[in-house]
Design an enzyme around this catalytic site. Structure first.
Site, PDB file in Angstrom:
ATOM      1  N   SER A 120      -5.798  -8.495   7.015  1.00 39.68           N
ATOM      2  CA  SER A 120      -5.678  -8.682   4.777  1.00 39.68           C
ATOM      3  C   SER A 120      -5.917  -9.902   4.311  1.00 39.68           C
ATOM      4  CB  SER A 120      -4.729  -7.677   4.103  1.00 39.68           C
ATOM      5  OG  SER A 120      -4.611  -8.007   2.722  1.00 39.68           O
ATOM      6  N   TYR A 144       3.765  -4.931   2.122  1.00 36.97           N
ATOM      7  CA  TYR A 144       2.770  -4.832   3.090  1.00 36.97           C
ATOM      8  C   TYR A 144       1.972  -5.732   4.302  1.00 36.97           C
ATOM      9  CZ  TYR A 144      -2.608  -4.087   3.545  1.00 36.97           C
ATOM     10  OH  TYR A 144      -4.129  -4.216   4.134  1.00 36.97           O
TER      11      TYR A 144
END
Length: 310
Positions: A120, A144
């Site tokens: 990501s 995350y």
């Protein structure tokens, strides 16, 4: 890609289901998905003769038996929620990092040819060196994002230590059909569309001049398959390489839906990144080109999918 046996973790999710669909007709595909965010309805034919579906958590399956004859692995299963990762950092580490290390270890034991990992742009954090290059130091601002950066390091270490080939794809703001409006992936687009279709007023946090680099989900699926076939190991940004403001985005969606509904502005949210844009030079390593001029056409297709399915 033909006549291969492929494992897709998280293969019923928004992005994973598009990858699964691309592979099914010409390959044997094993999907592991615990249905926490994935849906059987994301597949056109969940009973496809080339599909083996394992509806379990990645950490509860016998990976050695599953990977025995697998050629390639597309690894998308993860806790994908930034807020949830902040609330439950230990769980995030178990689901994202520990599960990935177990998977990589099983891949080595079973001579898997290559792993394509879904990372990501969140790993860049508040980095302001636009456009963002893969060589920038990760600056994660959530568990995350930290988990994705950690997994990238593990992938490199398994390549160096055991020769396990890999590509880590850093997705920017992914959008397209089958996207859940509650998804962490570019949620602004499905939120705008669904609000208007429900005759509600969409919300923009801040002045709307923040920018994002959007990428269509089918281009992301193509990136995964190209990365698998490419003779390349490393990290690749997946984006258009072009920024658009949130105000411009809303204007296009408003025009596409032919609505008079206007946006409502709320105070800027703490922690939101102001600008994001990818350097896409590395996409040449996986033979991928994305035409930014297709954005409005792809957005229109997404709008029509929501009109049919909301």
């Amino acid at each position: 890609m033909k006549n291969k046996t492929i494992l897709v973790t998280g293969g019923l999710g928004f992005i994973g289901s598009h990858i699964t669909e691309e592979l099914l007709d010409n390959n044997n595909v094993i999907v592991i998905d615990n249905l926490s965010t994935g849906k059987l309805s994301n597949l056109i034919n969940p009973n496809h003769e080339n599909l083996e579906l394992i509806q379990k958590d990645l950490q509860s399956v016998d990976l050695n038996s599953i990977l025995n004859d697998v050629d390639y692995v597309f690894h998308l299963a993860a806790m994908a929620s930034v807020p949830l990762s902040v609330e439950k950092p230990v769980t995030c580490n178990l689901e994202n990092v520990a599960a990935t290390v177990n998977l990589l270890n099983a891949c080595v034991k079973n001579d898997v040819e290559k792993v394509v990992f879904s990372s990501s742009s969140a790993v860049y954090g508040e980095n302001k060196n636009m456009p963002l290059k893969e060589t920038e130091l990760p600056m994660p601002t959530s568990p995350y994002a930290a988990s994705k950066a950690c997994c990238e390091l593990y992938l490199k270490s398994f390549y160096e230590s055991y020769g396990l080939n890999y590509v880590a794809l850093r997705y920017f703001n992914v959008f397209g059909p089958k996207q859940d409006k509650n998804s962490q992936y570019a949620a602004v687009i499905p939120n705008f569309i669904s609000a208007i279709l429900e005759n509600d007023q969409p919300v923009i946090y801040g002045d709307g001049e923040q920018t994002r680099d959007f990428v269509f989900v089918r281009d992301v699926a193509k990136a995964n398959i190209n990365a698998c076939k490419a003779d390349y190991n490393g990290i690749v940004n997946i984006a258009c390489g072009k920024r658009i403001t949130i105000n411009e985005l809303f204007s296009i969606i408003k025009k596409t839906l032919n609505t008079d509904i206007d946006v409502r502005y709320l105070p800027e949210r703490l922690g939101d990144i102001k600008h994001s844009q990818a350097d896409i030079s590395n996409m040449e390593h996986i033979n991928l080109k994305i035409d930014p001029n297709d954005f409005e056409k792809n957005l229109s297709e997404t709008v029509n999918w929501f009109k049919d399915n909301l």
